[in-house]
Design a protein around this motif. Sequence first.
Motif, PDB file in Angstrom:
ATOM      1  N   PHE A  95       0.855  -1.179   0.000  1.00 26.93           N
ATOM      2  CA  PHE A  95       0.000   0.000   0.000  1.00 26.93           C
ATOM      3  C   PHE A  95       0.895   1.234   0.000  1.00 26.93           C
ATOM      4  CE2 PHE A  95      -4.019  -1.768   2.361  1.00 26.93           C
ATOM      5  CZ  PHE A  95      -4.242  -2.627   1.311  1.00 26.93           C
ATOM      6  N   THR A  96       0.378   2.308  -0.551  1.00 26.87           N
ATOM      7  CA  THR A  96       1.086   3.581  -0.543  1.00 26.87           C
ATOM      8  C   THR A  96       0.510   4.482   0.552  1.00 26.87           C
ATOM      9  OG1 THR A  96      -0.450   4.470  -2.171  1.00 26.87           O
ATOM     10  CG2 THR A  96       1.556   3.400  -3.019  1.00 26.87           C
ATOM     11  N   TYR A  97       1.184   5.617   0.786  1.00 24.91           N
ATOM     12  CA  TYR A  97       0.700   6.528   1.825  1.00 24.91           C
ATOM     13  C   TYR A  97      -0.717   7.046   1.580  1.00 24.91           C
ATOM     14  CZ  TYR A  97       5.224   6.698   4.167  1.00 24.91           C
ATOM     15  OH  TYR A  97       6.362   6.359   4.859  1.00 24.91           O
ATOM     16  N   PRO A  98      -1.117   7.327   0.341  1.00 21.20           N
ATOM     17  CA  PRO A  98      -2.502   7.781   0.164  1.00 21.20           C
ATOM     18  C   PRO A  98      -3.530   6.787   0.701  1.00 21.20           C
ATOM     19  CG  PRO A  98      -1.235   8.286  -1.798  1.00 21.20           C
ATOM     20  CD  PRO A  98      -0.342   7.456  -0.920  1.00 21.20           C
ATOM     21  N   VAL A  99      -3.242   5.491   0.600  1.00 22.35           N
ATOM     22  CA  VAL A  99      -4.157   4.485   1.151  1.00 22.35           C
ATOM     23  C   VAL A  99      -4.076   4.483   2.675  1.00 22.35           C
ATOM     24  CG1 VAL A  99      -4.710   2.038   1.268  1.00 22.35           C
ATOM     25  CG2 VAL A  99      -4.085   3.062  -0.918  1.00 22.35           C
ATOM     26  N   LEU A 100      -2.868   4.435   3.206  1.00 21.26           N
ATOM     27  CA  LEU A 100      -2.706   4.405   4.662  1.00 21.26           C
ATOM     28  C   LEU A 100      -3.331   5.634   5.307  1.00 21.26           C
ATOM     29  CD1 LEU A 100       1.026   3.208   4.938  1.00 21.26           C
ATOM     30  CD2 LEU A 100      -1.047   1.810   5.040  1.00 21.26           C
ATOM     31  N   ASN A 101      -3.149   6.783   4.674  1.00 25.79           N
ATOM     32  CA  ASN A 101      -3.567   8.036   5.301  1.00 25.79           C
ATOM     33  C   ASN A 101      -5.008   8.434   4.999  1.00 25.79           C
ATOM     34  OD1 ASN A 101      -1.157   8.406   6.658  1.00 25.79           O
ATOM     35  ND2 ASN A 101      -0.212   9.526   4.971  1.00 25.79           N
ATOM     36  N   HIS A 102      -5.740   7.554   4.323  1.00 22.91           N
ATOM     37  CA  HIS A 102      -7.178   7.761   4.164  1.00 22.91           C
ATOM     38  C   HIS A 102      -7.992   6.805   5.035  1.00 22.91           C
ATOM     39  CE1 HIS A 102      -6.259  10.343   0.735  1.00 22.91           C
ATOM     40  NE2 HIS A 102      -7.513  10.733   0.769  1.00 22.91           N
ATOM     41  N   ALA A 103      -7.335   5.960   5.812  1.00 23.48           N
ATOM     42  CA  ALA A 103      -8.043   5.000   6.650  1.00 23.48           C
ATOM     43  C   ALA A 103      -8.787   5.700   7.780  1.00 23.48           C
ATOM     44  CB  ALA A 103      -7.071   3.978   7.236  1.00 23.48           C
ATOM     45  N   ALA A 104      -9.875   5.066   8.221  1.00 23.22           N
ATOM     46  CA  ALA A 104     -10.593   5.591   9.379  1.00 23.22           C
ATOM     47  C   ALA A 104      -9.767   5.419  10.647  1.00 23.22           C
ATOM     48  CB  ALA A 104     -11.935   4.878   9.529  1.00 23.22           C
ATOM     49  N   ARG A 105      -9.035   4.297  10.714  1.00 20.45           N
ATOM     50  CA  ARG A 105      -8.172   4.030  11.868  1.00 20.45           C
ATOM     51  C   ARG A 105      -6.933   3.296  11.381  1.00 20.45           C
ATOM     52  NH1 ARG A 105     -13.013   2.051  12.519  1.00 20.45           N
ATOM     53  NH2 ARG A 105     -14.490   2.849  14.062  1.00 20.45           N
ATOM     54  N   VAL A 106      -5.784   3.722  11.875  1.00 21.71           N
ATOM     55  CA  VAL A 106      -4.541   2.973  11.692  1.00 21.71           C
ATOM     56  C   VAL A 106      -3.984   2.687  13.078  1.00 21.71           C
ATOM     57  CG1 VAL A 106      -2.190   2.956  10.784  1.00 21.71           C
ATOM     58  CG2 VAL A 106      -4.030   4.041   9.464  1.00 21.71           C
ATOM     59  N   ALA A 107      -3.619   1.443  13.322  1.00 19.88           N
ATOM     60  CA  ALA A 107      -3.039   1.079  14.611  1.00 19.88           C
ATOM     61  C   ALA A 107      -1.696   0.397  14.389  1.00 19.88           C
ATOM     62  CB  ALA A 107      -3.971   0.154  15.388  1.00 19.88           C
ATOM     63  N   PHE A 108      -0.642   0.990  14.947  1.00 25.80           N
ATOM     64  CA  PHE A 108       0.668   0.346  14.985  1.00 25.80           C
ATOM     65  C   PHE A 108       0.742  -0.512  16.242  1.00 25.80           C
ATOM     66  CE2 PHE A 108       1.976   3.766  12.113  1.00 25.80           C
ATOM     67  CZ  PHE A 108       2.884   3.117  11.295  1.00 25.80           C
ATOM     68  N   VAL A 109       1.410  -1.648  16.126  1.00 21.57           N
ATOM     69  CA  VAL A 109       1.589  -2.547  17.258  1.00 21.57           C
ATOM     70  C   VAL A 109       3.071  -2.866  17.372  1.00 21.57           C
ATOM     71  CG1 VAL A 109       0.874  -4.696  18.347  1.00 21.57           C
ATOM     72  CG2 VAL A 109      -0.681  -3.536  16.749  1.00 21.57           C
ATOM     73  N   ALA A 110       3.647  -2.644  18.557  1.00 23.30           N
ATOM     74  CA  ALA A 110       5.076  -2.899  18.748  1.00 23.30           C
ATOM     75  C   ALA A 110       5.327  -3.330  20.189  1.00 23.30           C
ATOM     76  CB  ALA A 110       5.899  -1.654  18.429  1.00 23.30           C
ATOM     77  N   SER A 111       6.180  -4.310  20.354  1.00 24.17           N
ATOM     78  CA  SER A 111       6.509  -4.756  21.702  1.00 24.17           C
ATOM     79  C   SER A 111       7.968  -5.185  21.768  1.00 24.17           C
ATOM     80  CB  SER A 111       5.606  -5.918  22.138  1.00 24.17           C
ATOM     81  OG  SER A 111       5.831  -7.054  21.331  1.00 24.17           O
ATOM     82  N   GLY A 112       8.515  -5.134  22.973  1.00 22.42           N
ATOM     83  CA  GLY A 112       9.873  -5.600  23.196  1.00 22.42           C
ATOM     84  C   GLY A 112      10.885  -4.471  23.234  1.00 22.42           C
ATOM     85  N   ALA A 113      11.956  -4.679  24.003  1.00 17.17           N
ATOM     86  CA  ALA A 113      12.990  -3.659  24.181  1.00 17.17           C
ATOM     87  C   ALA A 113      13.704  -3.318  22.881  1.00 17.17           C
ATOM     88  CB  ALA A 113      14.002  -4.139  25.219  1.00 17.17           C
ATOM     89  N   GLY A 114      13.671  -4.225  21.922  1.00 19.25           N
ATOM     90  CA  GLY A 114      14.330  -3.960  20.655  1.00 19.25           C
ATOM     91  C   GLY A 114      13.700  -2.832  19.857  1.00 19.25           C
ATOM     92  N   LYS A 115      12.521  -2.407  20.227  1.00 17.48           N
ATOM     93  CA  LYS A 115      11.824  -1.326  19.504  1.00 17.48           C
ATOM     94  C   LYS A 115      12.021   0.040  20.177  1.00 17.48           C
ATOM     95  CE  LYS A 115      10.101  -4.078  16.404  1.00 17.48           C
ATOM     96  NZ  LYS A 115       8.698  -4.446  16.259  1.00 17.48           N
TER      97      LYS A 115
END
Length: 260
Positions: A191-211
């Motif tokens: 997907f390109t940014y126009p698709v990502l940035n037209h979403a109703a909701r975007v959720a990033f998920v990240a866990s662990g000290a490496g992030k």
Amino acid sequence: MVNTAPSAPVLYVFPSPAELVDGLAQFILKAQKESVEKKGRFTVALSGGSLPKQLSGLVNNPAVKWDKWHVFYADERVVPLDHEDSNYALSVRELFSKVTPGVPARQIHTINPDLLDDLEELADAYEKELIQEFAMKDAARFPVFDLILLGIGPDGHTCSLFPGHELLSEEDRWVAYIEDSPKPPPKRITFTYPVLNHAARVAFVASGAGKQDTLHTVLDQPEQGLPASRVRPAHPGHLYWFVDEAAAQKVQYPRTPFKL
């Protein structure tokens, strides 16, 4: 005048990975409920990496209306659908194979395995899948997903949008291809940014000290322009970060108490 400025990200920090998984499931179920009540369907895009495992809170949850889900992949590796590098195969192993009855096969949109030798045609075909699902129903310039779920790499990449790559400036295409990914496999669609940035909701998920370092840069220093920092849905869309305490140690960005 309509306000199209991006809203500020909402940062949810959970004490442990298990509590993150539970909170993410609650969030997804709320988004599902609102979407099904409004439109009768729930459009979701998934990425790969550790994300499918972090959706385990949905397994055996009677509130999930799998028959209403319409699933796409925010990026996909150009490999056969049963290949170990396939994001589709990963989501089947970690999620869809564990739920019965699950999402109807026709509502899980994969790349066309017959087009793996032609990247441009493969990307065009996947874009047409999006057009069939969205343009015919919503008459929008770009698809408006109910929810896009993303991960983040150590270099700040998300989907197959990598630092310094020319795809970061793509403004017209819904789906683009990349044949020089710095992370194997080299051939992918995304997907390109126009698709990502037209979403109703975007959720990033990240866990662990490496992030820790990556999250600090993305959330506290967005001016650095890492690919994940550029995901900022325009109003009325919203951006959320679901992270655990280990990943958030260096983040100074203000936290929001998790409450639905």
